[in-house]
Design an enzyme around this catalytic site. Structure first.
Site, PDB file in Angstrom:
ATOM      1  N   GLU A   1     -14.486 -91.311 -42.493  1.00  0.00           N
ATOM      2  CA  GLU A   1     -14.536 -90.791 -41.099  1.00  0.00           C
ATOM      3  C   GLU A   1     -15.356 -91.556 -40.285  1.00  0.00           C
ATOM      4  O   GLU A   1     -15.506 -91.547 -39.012  1.00  0.00           O
ATOM      5  CB  GLU A   1     -15.067 -89.466 -41.421  1.00  0.00           C
ATOM      6  CG  GLU A   1     -14.234 -88.377 -41.909  1.00  0.00           C
ATOM      7  CD  GLU A   1     -14.895 -87.022 -42.283  1.00  0.00           C
ATOM      8  OE1 GLU A   1     -14.271 -85.993 -42.102  1.00  0.00           O
ATOM      9  OE2 GLU A   1     -16.128 -86.949 -42.242  1.00  0.00           O
TER      10      GLU A   1
ATOM     11  N   GLY B   1      -9.905 -78.534 -40.319  1.00  0.00           N
ATOM     12  CA  GLY B   1      -8.885 -77.638 -40.575  1.00  0.00           C
ATOM     13  C   GLY B   1      -8.458 -76.833 -39.333  1.00  0.00           C
ATOM     14  O   GLY B   1      -9.468 -76.535 -38.745  1.00  0.00           O
TER      15      GLY B   1
ATOM     16  N   ILE C   1     -11.889 -74.727 -46.971  1.00  0.00           N
ATOM     17  CA  ILE C   1     -10.878 -73.395 -46.917  1.00  0.00           C
ATOM     18  C   ILE C   1      -9.283 -73.810 -47.379  1.00  0.00           C
ATOM     19  O   ILE C   1      -8.875 -74.616 -46.546  1.00  0.00           O
ATOM     20  CB  ILE C   1     -10.891 -72.695 -45.648  1.00  0.00           C
ATOM     21  CG1 ILE C   1     -12.459 -72.333 -45.062  1.00  0.00           C
ATOM     22  CG2 ILE C   1     -10.110 -71.555 -45.534  1.00  0.00           C
ATOM     23  CD1 ILE C   1     -13.150 -71.678 -46.255  1.00  0.00           C
TER      24      ILE C   1
ATOM     25  N   MET D   1     -17.123 -78.449 -42.466  1.00  0.00           N
ATOM     26  CA  MET D   1     -18.581 -78.254 -43.264  1.00  0.00           C
ATOM     27  C   MET D   1     -19.695 -78.873 -42.849  1.00  0.00           C
ATOM     28  O   MET D   1     -20.515 -78.596 -43.594  1.00  0.00           O
ATOM     29  CB  MET D   1     -18.064 -78.732 -44.763  1.00  0.00           C
ATOM     30  CG  MET D   1     -16.816 -78.103 -45.322  1.00  0.00           C
ATOM     31  SD  MET D   1     -16.317 -78.712 -47.123  1.00  0.00           S
ATOM     32  CE  MET D   1     -17.856 -78.410 -48.059  1.00  0.00           C
ATOM     33  N   GLU D   2     -19.776 -79.153 -41.601  1.00  0.00           N
ATOM     34  CA  GLU D   2     -21.048 -79.984 -41.224  1.00  0.00           C
ATOM     35  C   GLU D   2     -21.469 -79.557 -39.848  1.00  0.00           C
ATOM     36  O   GLU D   2     -22.757 -79.750 -39.507  1.00  0.00           O
ATOM     37  CB  GLU D   2     -20.837 -81.391 -41.414  1.00  0.00           C
ATOM     38  CG  GLU D   2     -20.749 -82.098 -42.799  1.00  0.00           C
ATOM     39  CD  GLU D   2     -19.215 -82.169 -43.152  1.00  0.00           C
ATOM     40  OE1 GLU D   2     -19.174 -82.012 -44.315  1.00  0.00           O
ATOM     41  OE2 GLU D   2     -18.519 -82.112 -42.232  1.00  0.00           O
TER      42      GLU D   2
ATOM     43  N   ASP E   1      -5.446 -80.795 -41.741  1.00  0.00           N
ATOM     44  CA  ASP E   1      -5.002 -79.310 -42.557  1.00  0.00           C
ATOM     45  C   ASP E   1      -5.013 -78.372 -41.672  1.00  0.00           C
ATOM     46  O   ASP E   1      -5.683 -77.967 -40.521  1.00  0.00           O
ATOM     47  CB  ASP E   1      -5.537 -79.461 -43.944  1.00  0.00           C
ATOM     48  CG  ASP E   1      -7.016 -79.050 -43.771  1.00  0.00           C
ATOM     49  OD1 ASP E   1      -7.337 -77.670 -43.450  1.00  0.00           O
ATOM     50  OD2 ASP E   1      -7.935 -79.900 -43.717  1.00  0.00           O
TER      51      ASP E   1
END
Length: 229
Positions: free
Chosen positions: A12, A78, A152, A173-174, A197
């Site tokens: 990333e 996501g 997820i 997640m961050e 996703d």
């Protein structure tokens, strides 16, 4: 202006890291920080590691060591909002934890004590991202981004998040941990993520396949924002 940029994974941040001139690299506590210049902007690019604690720790180090004026969180996410597809870009208006629950004491879902119900992105930065996307013809969705220490990968978990946070456009997640640190330090922030996703039962397969595309898309958007600052 000094710009702090935060990404969790090597994939990333590697595009942006490759563009930094006069580069100085610092390794500390499992984090890597690349300092230098992109175009005419002074930047400090953090690879924090995955998850809320890693992101919070790395962002704190970034703010303490390099004193950026603003922080941009980049990377993959996501997609939750209907119509989002892999490669599309999302920008935060606010962020919240989907895995925090202190409602027994009267707090909102996702709210932690001594924190607001949601962390509000800097409106000027969000508007700048929206304007640049419109000018460039980029498919952009603005809204709530939810964070938690889980990837997820099931329709049931995704449905629970959507039911409890109906305004959510993307999950990752961050971002909210980064936002919380910026809030405490009073530093403007914005989250710019590209979709890798859609959080369902095939999410892990999609993520592995499309992470490089998401990284290119989010990095490209960050570069356009740097040009516009």
């Amino acid at each position: 202006m000094k710009v702090g940029i935060v990404g969790a994974m090597a994939q990333e941040v590697e595009i942006l890291a490759s563009l930094i001139e006069n580069k100085n690299v610092v390794h500390i506590a499992g984090c890597t920080i690349y300092q230098g210049n992109i175009q005419d902007k002074e930047v400090a690019l953090l690879q924090s590691g995955i998850g809320k604690v890693a992101a919070a720790m790395g962002t704190t180090l970034l703010l303490q060591m390099f004193k950026p004026d603003i922080v941009i969180n980049t990377g993959s996410a996501g997609g939750v909002s209907s119509g989002l597809k892999v490669g599309d870009v999302v920008v935060s208006t606010q962020t919240v934890y989907h895995d925090a629950d202190v409602t027994a004491f009267g707090y909102a879902k996702g709210q932690l004590p001594a924190c607001p119900p949601a962390f509000i992105s800097d409106p000027k930065l969000t508007a700048l991202v929206e304007n640049v996307a419109e000018q460039q013809g980029i498919n952009l969705t603005s809204g709530l981004i939810c964070s938690g220490d889980s990837f997820i990968n099931s329709a049931e978990k995704l449905a629970w998040i959507k039911a409890n946070f109906p305004e959510v456009v993307a999950i990752e997640m961050e971002a909210t941990a980064i936002a919380q640190v910026c809030h405490k330090f009073n530093i403007p922030f914005v989250v710019i993520r590209a979709i890798s996703d859609v959080g369902d039962g095939e999410a892990s397969i999609s993520f592995e396949e499309f992470l490089p595309l998401a990284a290119r898309q989010s990095s490209s958007m960050v570069l356009k924002i740097l040009q516009s600052l």
